[in-house]
Scaffold this motif. Structure first.
Motif, PDB file in Angstrom:
ATOM      1  N   VAL A   1       0.732  -1.300   0.103  1.00 59.07           N
ATOM      2  CA  VAL A   1      -0.347  -0.009   0.309  1.00 59.07           C
ATOM      3  C   VAL A   1       0.627   1.444  -0.344  1.00 59.07           C
ATOM      4  O   VAL A   1       1.716   1.295   0.571  1.00 59.07           O
ATOM      5  N   PHE A   2       0.699   2.306  -1.052  1.00 63.05           N
ATOM      6  CA  PHE A   2       1.067   3.448  -1.441  1.00 63.05           C
ATOM      7  C   PHE A   2       1.200   4.316  -0.993  1.00 63.05           C
ATOM      8  O   PHE A   2       1.874   5.441   0.307  1.00 63.05           O
ATOM      9  N   LYS A   3      -0.022   4.515  -0.819  1.00 66.56           N
ATOM     10  CA  LYS A   3      -1.295   5.676  -0.844  1.00 66.56           C
ATOM     11  C   LYS A   3      -2.209   5.008   0.000  1.00 66.56           C
ATOM     12  O   LYS A   3      -3.035   5.112  -1.224  1.00 66.56           O
ATOM     13  N   VAL A   4      -3.282   6.433   0.559  1.00 70.46           N
ATOM     14  CA  VAL A   4      -4.824   5.656   1.268  1.00 70.46           C
ATOM     15  C   VAL A   4      -4.961   6.988   0.875  1.00 70.46           C
ATOM     16  O   VAL A   4      -4.504   8.186   0.631  1.00 70.46           O
ATOM     17  N   GLU A   5      -5.769   7.060  -0.733  1.00 70.33           N
ATOM     18  CA  GLU A   5      -6.215   8.206  -0.985  1.00 70.33           C
ATOM     19  C   GLU A   5      -7.985   8.621  -0.823  1.00 70.33           C
ATOM     20  O   GLU A   5      -8.218   9.961  -1.238  1.00 70.33           O
ATOM     21  N   ALA A   6      -8.681   7.925  -0.352  1.00 69.89           N
ATOM     22  CA  ALA A   6      -9.988   7.763  -0.140  1.00 69.89           C
ATOM     23  C   ALA A   6     -10.079   7.945   1.734  1.00 69.89           C
ATOM     24  O   ALA A   6      -9.267   7.526   2.092  1.00 69.89           O
ATOM     25  N   SER A   7     -10.938   8.603   2.160  1.00 66.59           N
ATOM     26  CA  SER A   7     -11.136   8.500   3.431  1.00 66.59           C
ATOM     27  C   SER A   7     -12.627   7.623   4.114  1.00 66.59           C
ATOM     28  O   SER A   7     -13.534   7.871   3.261  1.00 66.59           O
ATOM     29  N   VAL A   8     -12.950   7.068   5.603  1.00 62.38           N
ATOM     30  CA  VAL A   8     -14.339   6.638   5.588  1.00 62.38           C
ATOM     31  C   VAL A   8     -15.254   8.101   5.465  1.00 62.38           C
ATOM     32  O   VAL A   8     -14.961   9.148   6.076  1.00 62.38           O
ATOM     33  N   GLY A   9     -16.265   7.681   4.478  1.00 60.45           N
ATOM     34  CA  GLY A   9     -17.540   9.056   4.747  1.00 60.45           C
ATOM     35  C   GLY A   9     -17.477   9.167   3.703  1.00 60.45           C
ATOM     36  O   GLY A   9     -18.254  10.368   3.123  1.00 60.45           O
ATOM     37  N   LYS A  10     -16.384   9.705   2.686  1.00 60.48           N
ATOM     38  CA  LYS A  10     -15.685  10.272   1.432  1.00 60.48           C
ATOM     39  C   LYS A  10     -16.976   9.628   0.079  1.00 60.48           C
ATOM     40  O   LYS A  10     -16.699   7.951   0.406  1.00 60.48           O
ATOM     41  N   ALA A  11     -17.622  10.247  -0.636  1.00 59.51           N
ATOM     42  CA  ALA A  11     -18.397   9.690  -1.157  1.00 59.51           C
ATOM     43  C   ALA A  11     -17.750   9.306  -2.770  1.00 59.51           C
ATOM     44  O   ALA A  11     -17.430  10.847  -3.366  1.00 59.51           O
ATOM     45  N   LEU A  12     -18.010   8.345  -2.950  1.00 58.64           N
ATOM     46  CA  LEU A  12     -17.242   8.239  -4.452  1.00 58.64           C
ATOM     47  C   LEU A  12     -17.765   8.062  -5.598  1.00 58.64           C
ATOM     48  O   LEU A  12     -18.756   7.171  -5.850  1.00 58.64           O
ATOM     49  N   LYS A  13     -17.548   8.069  -6.914  1.00 61.91           N
ATOM     50  CA  LYS A  13     -18.138   7.852  -8.094  1.00 61.91           C
ATOM     51  C   LYS A  13     -17.363   6.527  -8.536  1.00 61.91           C
ATOM     52  O   LYS A  13     -15.815   6.505  -8.147  1.00 61.91           O
ATOM     53  N   ALA A  14     -17.791   5.824  -9.545  1.00 59.53           N
ATOM     54  CA  ALA A  14     -17.459   4.854  -9.842  1.00 59.53           C
ATOM     55  C   ALA A  14     -15.760   5.131 -10.654  1.00 59.53           C
ATOM     56  O   ALA A  14     -16.196   6.025 -11.175  1.00 59.53           O
ATOM     57  N   GLY A  15     -14.801   4.575 -10.213  1.00 60.77           N
ATOM     58  CA  GLY A  15     -13.858   4.601 -10.845  1.00 60.77           C
ATOM     59  C   GLY A  15     -12.074   5.668 -10.090  1.00 60.77           C
ATOM     60  O   GLY A  15     -11.528   6.422 -10.951  1.00 60.77           O
ATOM     61  N   ASP A  16     -13.097   6.300  -9.212  1.00 64.36           N
ATOM     62  CA  ASP A  16     -12.355   7.062  -8.190  1.00 64.36           C
ATOM     63  C   ASP A  16     -10.870   6.189  -7.584  1.00 64.36           C
ATOM     64  O   ASP A  16     -12.260   4.948  -7.032  1.00 64.36           O
ATOM     65  N   THR A  17     -10.024   7.029  -7.992  1.00 65.40           N
ATOM     66  CA  THR A  17      -9.005   6.065  -6.707  1.00 65.40           C
ATOM     67  C   THR A  17      -9.175   6.481  -5.296  1.00 65.40           C
ATOM     68  O   THR A  17      -9.634   6.856  -4.898  1.00 65.40           O
TER      69      THR A  17
END
Length: 123
Positions: free
Chosen positions: A65-81
């Motif tokens: 694991v190099f980087k965690v881009e998202a955080s708990v509670g964040k809304a994502l669209k399909a294809g978001d890293t």
């Protein structure tokens, strides 16, 4: 004789290498070294409070694991890293398979993961 410590896939081995005369005959097999316990990770992986989501985000390849881009509670669209893995000096983005909100991040930066490992979940 020389003593070496070798790590293979997280298993640590102490081995002894003996130099021998090259006679053309194969050397007798040496007993295999017993693996030592691998060191424990310095920190536990962060978990979301509450239940994990129903949409799984899994590693497509083995890596670190190099980087965690998202955080708990964040809304994502399909294809978001969501997570970036590093394998063989390449950065591999792991993306959300569909729209959703991050329910859990199940790995931490520096964790080694196998292909198919659960990295995060979405709702």
């Amino acid at each position: 004789m020389k003593n070496y410590t070798i790590t293979v896939n997280g298993n640590v081995y102490d081995v002894v290498v003996e130099e021998g005369a090259s006679t053309g005959a194969p050397a007798p097999a040496a007993p295999k070294a017993a693996p030592k316990a691998a060191p424990k990770a310095a920190s536990a992986a962060p978990k979301a409070s509450g239940a994990a989501g129903s949409i799984k985000v899994e590693a497509g390849a083995a890596g670190k694991v190099f980087k965690v881009e998202a955080s708990v509670g964040k809304a994502l669209k399909a294809g978001d890293t969501v997570i970036i893995l590093e394998a063989m000096k390449m950065e591999i983005p792991v993306v959300a398979p569909q729209d959703g909100t991050v329910a859990s991040i199940d790995v931490a930066v520096g964790d080694a993961v196998e292909a198919g490992a659960l990295l995060a979940t979405l709702n």
